[in-house]
Design a protein around this motif. Structure first.
Motif, short mmCIF file in Angstrom:
data_model
loop_
_atom_site.label_atom_id
_atom_site.label_comp_id
_atom_site.label_asym_id
_atom_site.label_seq_id
_atom_site.Cartn_x
_atom_site.Cartn_y
_atom_site.Cartn_z
N GLY A 103 55.32 -2.02 -22.03
CA GLY A 103 55.39 -2.95 -23.16
C GLY A 103 54.35 -2.61 -24.22
O GLY A 103 54.63 -2.65 -25.42
N PHE A 104 53.16 -2.26 -23.77
CA PHE A 104 52.09 -1.90 -24.70
C PHE A 104 52.45 -0.63 -25.48
O PHE A 104 52.29 -0.58 -26.70
N ILE A 105 52.93 0.38 -24.78
CA ILE A 105 53.31 1.63 -25.44
C ILE A 105 54.46 1.41 -26.40
O ILE A 105 54.48 1.92 -27.52
N THR A 106 55.43 0.64 -25.98
CA THR A 106 56.57 0.31 -26.84
C THR A 106 56.13 -0.48 -28.05
O THR A 106 56.56 -0.23 -29.18
N GLY A 107 55.23 -1.44 -27.83
CA GLY A 107 54.70 -2.23 -28.95
C GLY A 107 53.97 -1.35 -29.94
O GLY A 107 54.12 -1.51 -31.16
N ALA A 108 53.19 -0.42 -29.46
CA ALA A 108 52.48 0.50 -30.36
C ALA A 108 53.48 1.28 -31.20
O ALA A 108 53.30 1.43 -32.42
N ALA A 109 54.53 1.78 -30.58
CA ALA A 109 55.55 2.53 -31.31
C ALA A 109 56.26 1.64 -32.33
O ALA A 109 56.55 2.08 -33.45
N LEU A 110 56.51 0.39 -31.97
CA LEU A 110 57.16 -0.54 -32.90
C LEU A 110 56.31 -0.80 -34.14
O LEU A 110 56.84 -1.06 -35.22
N PHE A 111 54.99 -0.71 -33.99
CA PHE A 111 54.09 -0.95 -35.11
C PHE A 111 53.64 0.34 -35.78
O PHE A 111 52.63 0.37 -36.48
N GLY A 112 54.38 1.42 -35.53
CA GLY A 112 54.17 2.66 -36.27
C GLY A 112 53.08 3.58 -35.76
O GLY A 112 52.66 4.48 -36.47
N VAL A 113 52.63 3.38 -34.53
CA VAL A 113 51.63 4.26 -33.97
C VAL A 113 52.35 5.41 -33.27
O VAL A 113 52.98 5.21 -32.23
N PRO A 114 52.29 6.62 -33.84
CA PRO A 114 53.00 7.74 -33.22
C PRO A 114 52.25 8.25 -31.98
O PRO A 114 51.11 8.66 -32.06
N MET A 115 52.90 8.13 -30.83
CA MET A 115 52.27 8.56 -29.58
C MET A 115 53.27 9.32 -28.71
O MET A 115 53.51 8.92 -27.58
N PRO A 116 53.87 10.39 -29.19
CA PRO A 116 54.87 11.08 -28.38
C PRO A 116 54.32 11.63 -27.06
O PRO A 116 55.01 11.62 -26.05
N VAL A 117 53.08 12.10 -27.07
CA VAL A 117 52.50 12.63 -25.84
C VAL A 117 52.28 11.49 -24.84
O VAL A 117 52.61 11.61 -23.66
N VAL A 118 51.74 10.38 -25.31
CA VAL A 118 51.50 9.22 -24.44
C VAL A 118 52.82 8.66 -23.93
O VAL A 118 52.94 8.29 -22.76
N GLN A 119 53.83 8.61 -24.80
CA GLN A 119 55.13 8.10 -24.37
C GLN A 119 55.72 8.96 -23.26
O GLN A 119 56.28 8.43 -22.29
N SER A 120 55.59 10.28 -23.36
CA SER A 120 56.11 11.17 -22.32
C SER A 120 55.29 11.09 -21.04
O SER A 120 55.83 10.94 -19.95
N LEU A 121 53.97 11.22 -21.18
CA LEU A 121 53.08 11.25 -20.03
C LEU A 121 53.02 9.90 -19.32
O LEU A 121 53.24 9.81 -18.10
N VAL A 122 52.74 8.85 -20.08
CA VAL A 122 52.52 7.53 -19.48
C VAL A 122 53.81 6.71 -19.40
O VAL A 122 54.12 6.15 -18.34
N GLY A 123 54.54 6.65 -20.50
CA GLY A 123 55.74 5.81 -20.52
C GLY A 123 56.83 6.30 -19.58
O GLY A 123 57.26 5.58 -18.68
N VAL A 124 57.25 7.54 -19.77
CA VAL A 124 58.34 8.08 -18.95
C VAL A 124 57.84 8.52 -17.58
O VAL A 124 58.39 8.13 -16.55
N GLY A 125 56.78 9.34 -17.55
CA GLY A 125 56.31 9.90 -16.29
C GLY A 125 55.62 8.88 -15.40
O GLY A 125 56.11 8.54 -14.32
#
Length: 124
Positions: A48-70
């Motif tokens: 939820g935190f990672i998704t919220g960050a993305a919703l508010f325009g914080v680009p985190m593709p590495v974090v999304q892959s490493l933490v969100g998906v993995g």
């Protein structure tokens, strides 16, 4: 590179899931699967935190892959949740089975919302 991030996050998440589940379950002597509820709630909060960050325009593709998906993908577990619910039913613990379903779904959604709200408090 993305597949490596997902794999590393998944390896860490799987280990954390196992260790957290064992740690939580060792502190409860009931048949209720507290460990799975805890790891699913933690994973929902993080995602939820990672998704919220993305919703508010914080680009985190590495974090999304490493933490969100993995990491979160391996930490959380629908299959174990399902198995434990069926096991509770087969053991005659119908109340625990219902509480597991309702509690896990509400805790997961609630944790996800808290994660988004935390991200909003930082980046909105």
């Amino acid at each position: 590179m993305t597949i490596v991030l997902v794999a590393v996050g998944g390896a860490l998440g799987a280990c954390m899931r196992f260790l957290t589940d064992r740690w939580v379950q060792a502190r409860h002597d009931t048949g209720f699967p507290w460990g799975t509820v805890v790891v699913n709630s933690i994973g929902s909060l993080i995602l939820g935190f990672i998704t919220g960050a993305a919703l508010f325009g914080v680009p985190m593709p590495v974090v999304q892959s490493l933490v969100g998906v993995g990491f979160c993908g391996a930490l959380t577990t629908f299959s174990t949740f399902s198995y434990e619910t069926v096991r509770l039913l087969l053991d005659g613990a119908r109340l625990f089975a219902v509480l597991n379903v309702v509690g896990t779904v509400l805790a997961g959604i609630g944790s996800g919302v808290v994660g988004v709200v935390l991200a909003a408090s930082i980046w909105a």
